[in-house]
Design a protein around this motif. Structure first.
Motif, PDB file in Angstrom:
ATOM      1  N   LYS A   1       6.616 -11.254   0.532  1.00  0.00           N
ATOM      2  CA  LYS A   1       5.296 -11.806   0.845  1.00  0.00           C
ATOM      3  C   LYS A   1       4.490 -10.837   1.725  1.00  0.00           C
ATOM      4  CE  LYS A   1       3.448 -16.325   2.225  1.00  0.00           C
ATOM      5  NZ  LYS A   1       3.789 -17.625   2.847  1.00  0.00           N
ATOM      6  N   ALA A   2       5.147 -10.267   2.724  1.00  0.00           N
ATOM      7  CA  ALA A   2       4.486  -9.335   3.638  1.00  0.00           C
ATOM      8  C   ALA A   2       4.019  -8.083   2.903  1.00  0.00           C
ATOM      9  CB  ALA A   2       5.432  -8.956   4.775  1.00  0.00           C
TER      10      ALA A   2
ATOM     11  N   VAL B   1       8.551 -11.783   9.193  1.00  0.00           N
ATOM     12  CA  VAL B   1       9.611 -10.842   8.822  1.00  0.00           C
ATOM     13  C   VAL B   1      10.523 -10.679  10.036  1.00  0.00           C
ATOM     14  CG1 VAL B   1      10.117  -8.538   7.923  1.00  0.00           C
ATOM     15  CG2 VAL B   1       7.992  -9.678   7.282  1.00  0.00           C
TER      16      VAL B   1
ATOM     17  N   ARG C   1       0.914  -8.739   0.836  1.00  0.00           N
ATOM     18  CA  ARG C   1      -0.295  -8.920   1.639  1.00  0.00           C
ATOM     19  C   ARG C   1      -0.817  -7.581   2.166  1.00  0.00           C
ATOM     20  NH1 ARG C   1      -4.448  -9.014   3.214  1.00  0.00           N
ATOM     21  NH2 ARG C   1      -5.586 -10.446   4.588  1.00  0.00           N
TER      22      ARG C   1
ATOM     23  N   ASP D   1      10.748 -13.342   4.158  1.00  0.00           N
ATOM     24  CA  ASP D   1       9.315 -13.129   3.875  1.00  0.00           C
ATOM     25  C   ASP D   1       8.928 -11.682   3.592  1.00  0.00           C
ATOM     26  OD1 ASP D   1       8.660 -15.786   3.991  1.00  0.00           O
ATOM     27  OD2 ASP D   1       7.592 -15.699   5.905  1.00  0.00           O
TER      28      ASP D   1
ATOM     29  N   TYR E   1       1.228 -15.871   8.220  1.00  0.00           N
ATOM     30  CA  TYR E   1       1.211 -15.673   6.766  1.00  0.00           C
ATOM     31  C   TYR E   1       2.613 -15.306   6.281  1.00  0.00           C
ATOM     32  CZ  TYR E   1      -0.086 -13.917   2.164  1.00  0.00           C
ATOM     33  OH  TYR E   1      -0.169 -13.723   0.806  1.00  0.00           O
ATOM     34  N   ALA E   2       3.285 -14.443   7.046  1.00  0.00           N
ATOM     35  CA  ALA E   2       4.668 -14.065   6.735  1.00  0.00           C
ATOM     36  C   ALA E   2       5.387 -13.782   8.046  1.00  0.00           C
ATOM     37  CB  ALA E   2       4.705 -12.832   5.839  1.00  0.00           C
TER      38      ALA E   2
ATOM     39  N   ILE F   1       0.968 -11.049   9.784  1.00  0.00           N
ATOM     40  CA  ILE F   1       2.328 -10.709   9.365  1.00  0.00           C
ATOM     41  C   ILE F   1       3.093 -10.468  10.651  1.00  0.00           C
ATOM     42  CG2 ILE F   1       3.796  -9.017   8.221  1.00  0.00           C
ATOM     43  CD1 ILE F   1       1.501  -8.592   6.224  1.00  0.00           C
TER      44      ILE F   1
END
Length: 566
Positions: A58-59, A171, A62, A55, A168-169, A153
């Protein structure tokens, strides 16, 4: 072995090493010229692409969106050194980008993410929460944030459960198929910031073909990022006892190199106060002298002091903060010493497979370090619980071969919260469930055969007549030493001692010299005075020892540290 060593030497013509050091490297899995070069002189180009972490892309997108739209960002982190350095790194980095982010660490509530805290934070109109060094097991808590319209995140390095939070993500290298799975929490944050910086330079679109070393030369911002933030990564990685191999080895090796010239002005001032010279600064020095002090801020419910110290832009005010932390550390030591004694007296049947102690007199801020002390002494999984009025908090520590997170999962119906690594974890439990939890742990442990193993693993066996001072110095090429890269242990045969004496006012220690191939080497045996007469009765003896450095009058003296006299 010798045939393999000879083959390796042919590929290391520009990198001459003795057969002895090569034998140690091969035994530790560095069995090709390429592996040895990467281990001894890691390069920026050897580092793993940060976008390979789960992710990460994606992070990054965002966070960039939040920066562009001036969103209110909160960094939520744990209160140990890994958490404090993670917050400090991310907070400073975002400030470099012109973003002011709030941060929060639990104070009094225990480690991890707590719903009651999150409920209060919701009132602050935050739209993005970034967790550091925590959150992967906080399924209900993270989902609660999402249900209230906040994006999360989640950055963490702890073991995930079978059910993941709806962030949302996420990591977390543990979800990335083995890539970077040994990073500390601060290592994950370092890679997040690095990836974010790369994305601003539009490197993210072509990461596969990039030469990171060339980027460092050509891009001042990224070069400056490494110089400034590797120190945070090194401190957190060492404190969390992560394996000092591969990417972690790079982070710690060069992070330590940067410390004495660090842009963390307070750290620079502290080391000068400690009169720490470059030759003296290694992972062992950090783990003994620096990180326990910073960690005490969190243990004593003042983690804000640690972050304020690390983030201070003024060395004078930073040193005042350090003085407060050192006072807390002295208090922590007294409490720890007292509680170790308390737990010792409460251990029942010492032949049982695990040790489990719960009591109101135990301070909840030191359960982890107390459990670690007891575990090391008895070699068994140890659970120490500080009982509260209705709810209690505890810590678990275990020897190699165990998985505390799986034990917690099997007992999850009895726990309020839990998390950690395979060998270390923490949990919160209602008092009425303590006995049931204890019984469950003993059932789980029935399938494990517990053995206290005293056998020392030897890295190399050689005769004292073949031992050279050049080889002993060469061993320090393997630094930084730590988890998964310990100081080599040598079985030295046919040692002839000279100048053998007792050391210390109480004569508890041993000091002497042994004859080696090219002269004499100093040897020290801490708390081994009982061996003096035994050695004196023999002409030659075999010993197990590691290599040590002694700093005296500005000089570095290579010496041996006695582990066992055979």
């Amino acid at each position: 072995m010798q045939e393999l060593i000879n083959t390796i030497k042919m590929g290391l013509t520009d990198f001459p090493l003795t057969d002895e050091i090569l034998a140690i490297l091969v035994k530790r899995g560095h069995d090709t010229p390429q592996k040895i070069k990467r281990f001894l002189k890691p390069k920026i180009s050897d580092l793993t692409n940060p976008f390979t972490i789960n992710d990460m892309q994606k992070a990054v997108k965002r966070i960039k969106h939040a920066i562009k739209n001036n969103e209110k960002i909160l960094i939520y982190g744990d209160k140990d050194v890994d958490g404090q350095t993670s917050i400090s790194l991310l907070k400073n980095f975002l400030e470099d980008l012109g973003v002011v982010a709030d941060h929060y660490m639990p104070v009094g509530e225990g480690y991890g993410v707590h719903k009651l805290i999150l409920a209060k934070l919701l009132e602050d109109e935050i739209t993005l929460v970034i967790t550091v060094d925590c959150g992967i097991t906080a399924v209900d808590e993270i989902n609660y944030l999402g249900e209230n319209g906040i994006d999360i995140i989640l950055t963490d390095h702890h073991e995930p459960l079978s059910i993941l939070p709806e962030a949302y993500a996420i990591v977390n290298p543990k979800l990335s198929g083995g890539v970077l799975k040994s990073l500390a929490g601060v290592g994950v944050v370092f890679y997040l910031c690095w990836a974010l910086l790369m994305s601003f330079a539009e490197y993210a679109e072509r990461m596969e073909s990039l030469d990171f070393a060339e980027i460092l030369k050509a891009d001042y911002a990224i070069s400056n990022f490494f110089k400034k933030y590797l120190t945070f990564a090194a401190l957190g990685t060492i404190s969390d006892i992560m394996p000092l191999l591969e990417d972690n080895r790079f982070l710690v090796r060069y992070g330590l190199h940067n410390v004495l010239n660090s842009k963390i002005v307070t750290m620079d001032a502290w080391l000068k106060k400690l009169k720490c010279e470059p030759a003296k600064l290694n992972a062992t020095f950090v783990s003994w002298n620096l990180t326990p002090v910073i960690n005490s801020a969190g243990r004593m419910e003042r983690p804000d002091l640690g972050v304020n110290f690390l983030c201070s832009k003024d060395s004078e005010s930073g040193m005042k903060i350090l003085k407060e932390i050192q006072t807390l550390n002295n208090t922590r030591r007294k409490i720890q010493k007292r509680d170790v004694k308390t737990v010792e007296t409460m251990i029942g049947n010492k032949s049982e497979n695990i040790i489990f102690v719960a009591d109101r007199s135990i301070n909840k801020n030191v359960t982890g370090i107390v459990a670690n002390n007891i575990m090391k002494k008895y070699g068994k999984p140890t659970f120490v619980v500080a009982k509260g009025e209705a709810e209690s908090s505890g810590s678990a520590r275990a020897p190699k071969g165990y998985d505390m997170v799986s034990w917690f999962e099997l007992s999850s119906s009895l726990l309020e919260r839990f998390g950690g690594h395979k060998l270390a974890g923490g949990f919160t439990i209602k008092n009425e469930n303590i006995e049931g939890f204890r019984d469950q742990l003993f059932k789980i442990a029935e399938n494990k055969t517990i053995k206290i193993v005293d056998k020392v693993e030897i890295d190399l066996e050689l005769d004292a007549r073949k031992l050279t001072t050049h080889f002993l110095k060469e061993i320090f090429m393997l630094e930084p030493f730590g988890q998964a890269n310990s100081i080599p242990k040598l079985l030295i045969k046919n040692c002839e001692f000279v100048e053998l004496n007792y050391l210390g006012a109480d004569k508890k220690h041993l000091k002497g010299k042994i004859k080696v191939g090219d002269g004499l080497v100093e040897l020290i045996g801490w708390s081994m005075a009982s061996e003096v007469e035994k050695i004196r009765a023999m002409i030659h003896t075999d010993i197990i020892a590691s290599v040590d450095k002694n700093y005296f009058n500005g000089q570095v003296i290579i010496r041996l540290s006695l582990i066992e006299c055979l």
